[in-house]
Design a protein around this motif. Structure first.
Motif, PDB file in Angstrom:
ATOM      1  N   MET A   1       0.845  -1.198   0.000  1.00 11.42           N
ATOM      2  CA  MET A   1       0.000   0.000   0.000  1.00 11.42           C
ATOM      3  C   MET A   1       0.878   1.244   0.000  1.00 11.42           C
ATOM      4  N   ARG A   2       0.497   2.236  -0.779  1.00 10.33           N
ATOM      5  CA  ARG A   2       1.299   3.445  -0.889  1.00 10.33           C
ATOM      6  C   ARG A   2       1.314   4.227   0.417  1.00 10.33           C
ATOM      7  N   LYS A   3       2.496   4.725   0.777  1.00  7.21           N
ATOM      8  CA  LYS A   3       2.609   5.552   1.969  1.00  7.21           C
ATOM      9  C   LYS A   3       2.050   6.935   1.696  1.00  7.21           C
ATOM     10  N   GLN A   4       1.265   7.432   2.642  1.00 10.90           N
ATOM     11  CA  GLN A   4       0.767   8.808   2.547  1.00 10.90           C
ATOM     12  C   GLN A   4       1.538   9.682   3.526  1.00 10.90           C
ATOM     13  N   TYR A   5       2.150  10.727   3.006  1.00  8.73           N
ATOM     14  CA  TYR A   5       2.892  11.676   3.832  1.00  8.73           C
ATOM     15  C   TYR A   5       1.930  12.745   4.344  1.00  8.73           C
ATOM     16  N   LEU A   6       2.091  13.106   5.613  1.00  6.68           N
ATOM     17  CA  LEU A   6       1.310  14.202   6.184  1.00  6.68           C
ATOM     18  C   LEU A   6       2.159  15.460   6.359  1.00  6.68           C
TER      19      LEU A   6
ATOM     20  N   ILE B   1      -1.428  14.327  -1.119  1.00  4.51           N
ATOM     21  CA  ILE B   1      -2.536  13.847  -0.282  1.00  4.51           C
ATOM     22  C   ILE B   1      -3.788  13.650  -1.127  1.00  4.51           C
ATOM     23  N   ALA B   2      -4.054  14.578  -2.053  1.00  5.17           N
ATOM     24  CA  ALA B   2      -5.243  14.443  -2.911  1.00  5.17           C
ATOM     25  C   ALA B   2      -5.188  13.148  -3.710  1.00  5.17           C
ATOM     26  N   LYS B   3      -4.018  12.808  -4.253  1.00  9.44           N
ATOM     27  CA  LYS B   3      -3.886  11.580  -5.045  1.00  9.44           C
ATOM     28  C   LYS B   3      -4.002  10.338  -4.175  1.00  9.44           C
ATOM     29  N   CYS B   4      -3.466  10.400  -2.965  1.00  9.29           N
ATOM     30  CA  CYS B   4      -3.587   9.261  -2.050  1.00  9.29           C
ATOM     31  C   CYS B   4      -5.036   9.042  -1.638  1.00  9.29           C
ATOM     32  N   GLN B   5      -5.743  10.115  -1.363  1.00  9.51           N
ATOM     33  CA  GLN B   5      -7.125  10.008  -0.914  1.00  9.51           C
ATOM     34  C   GLN B   5      -8.086   9.710  -2.057  1.00  9.51           C
ATOM     35  N   LYS B   6      -7.757  10.199  -3.242  1.00 15.62           N
ATOM     36  CA  LYS B   6      -8.620  10.020  -4.419  1.00 15.62           C
ATOM     37  C   LYS B   6      -7.786   9.432  -5.559  1.00 15.62           C
TER      38      LYS B   6
ATOM     39  N   TYR C   1       6.738   9.712  -3.744  1.00 17.15           N
ATOM     40  CA  TYR C   1       5.997  10.874  -3.219  1.00 17.15           C
ATOM     41  C   TYR C   1       5.158  11.556  -4.291  1.00 17.15           C
ATOM     42  N   LEU C   2       5.696  11.704  -5.491  1.00 15.48           N
ATOM     43  CA  LEU C   2       4.980  12.412  -6.564  1.00 15.48           C
ATOM     44  C   LEU C   2       4.350  11.447  -7.576  1.00 15.48           C
ATOM     45  N   ASP C   3       4.284  10.175  -7.246  1.00 18.36           N
ATOM     46  CA  ASP C   3       3.712   9.191  -8.168  1.00 18.36           C
ATOM     47  C   ASP C   3       2.269   9.524  -8.512  1.00 18.36           C
ATOM     48  N   GLY C   4       1.940   9.392  -9.784  1.00 20.27           N
ATOM     49  CA  GLY C   4       0.564   9.565 -10.232  1.00 20.27           C
ATOM     50  C   GLY C   4       0.135  10.990 -10.483  1.00 20.27           C
ATOM     51  N   LEU C   5       1.014  11.952 -10.214  1.00 22.66           N
ATOM     52  CA  LEU C   5       0.656  13.349 -10.411  1.00 22.66           C
ATOM     53  C   LEU C   5       0.987  13.794 -11.833  1.00 22.66           C
ATOM     54  N   ASN C   6       0.165  14.663 -12.380  1.00 23.99           N
ATOM     55  CA  ASN C   6       0.478  15.331 -13.642  1.00 23.99           C
ATOM     56  C   ASN C   6       1.287  16.580 -13.294  1.00 23.99           C
TER      57      ASN C   6
END
Length: 277
Positions: A1-6, A49-54, A161-166
């Motif tokens: 599972m991907r780690k979510q940074y806070l 956080i937006a990508k991790c949550q959605k 950390y930046l995976d999946g972001l445009n």
């Protein structure tokens, strides 16, 4: 599972780690396939956080300040910090770095800059200067007092950390114009705060620039961040109650006078005048 940074993995002025948990609650109000556009991407924390949550959402991260380059150089930064720890081992924590140790610090910085052609000065500043004080080159750093504030452990590589972001890098207005007509878009708006130190940002941030930002909010879904130092909410409320006043300084003549507080602090006094009729 991907780690979510806070919190952002590297120091960044103005990152929203204190808002992380409340921000997550706000994100739940939007559909899973929402397009989030982070106009002032900064450390990328809001986008991450937006990508991790959605995970099914499209998240556009405007990396105008080059944070991803800093992330790519974490191995070199850790290597540099390890050498700096050796140099300052005789200096108590939070105490000034002086004398021979100070000169060795700058020799070390120059060596790594020559070797890699890049130094993460924001992370370095947070390691040998007090909190929230940053210098972006060796020459400016030489003018400052240095302190042993080097963290004791390496920074994590955080390759995902930046995976999946445009990822884009452009003026926020260009990014806004690209997405403003897209149905259901949510703009993440975290501009540099007015009346706070913005020296680490690449853009030159004036009052007019700050006041331009609310123009992107009208008619769109957004998450907006500000502080009580900016008084932007009070200003917008006042404008809303005085819609017909216009610009009282239009067609005024302006006279300026440069004043000096001391040898290195100046400000500009202004007088504006207009004869009515």
């Amino acid at each position: 599972m991907r780690k979510q940074y806070l919190s952002a993995p590297l120091p960044f002025q103005g990152q929203k780690r204190m808002f992380a948990k409340e921000y997550i609650k706000v994100l739940q109000q939007f559909p899973d396939n929402t397009t989030f556009v982070d106009l002032f991407g900064g450390s990328g924390l809001l986008s991450h956080i937006a990508k991790c949550q959605k995970p099914d959402s499209t998240v556009v991260y405007n990396d105008f300040d080059g944070y991803r380059l800093r992330l790519e150089h974490i191995p070199q930064t850790n290597e540099l910090l390890a050498e700096l720890r050796e140099i300052v081992q005789g200096t108590p924590r939070y105490k000034p770095i002086t004398g021979d140790a100070r000169e060795k610090v700058f020799e070390c910085l120059q060596k790594y800059q020559d070797r890699y052609g890049y130094l993460d000065f924001i992370t370095i500043s947070s390691s040998i200067m007090f909190s929230m004080k940053y210098r972006l080159n060796i020459e400016e750093m030489r003018k400052e007092a240095l302190y042993n504030t080097i963290r004791k452990t390496d920074y994590p590589l955080c390759s995902d950390y930046l995976d999946g972001l445009n990822i884009v890098s452009a003026d926020y207005k260009q990014v806004f114009n690209q997405y403003k007509d897209k149905p259901g878009v949510v703009f993440l708006v975290d501009p540099p705060y007015l009346s706070t130190e913005v020296g680490t940002y690449k853009m030159y941030w004036r009052l007019a620039d700050y006041l331009d930002v609310p123009t992107v909010l009208a008619g769109h879904s957004f998450v907006y961040f500000t502080s009580n130092k900016s008084s932007i909410l009070e200003l917008c409320d006042w404008i809303g109650r005085n819609k017909t006043i216009g610009n009282p300084f239009e067609k005024c003549t302006k006279v300026e006078f440069n004043a000096h507080m001391n040898y290195n602090a100046t400000y500009t006094d202004m007088m504006l005048y207009k004869k009515a009729g």
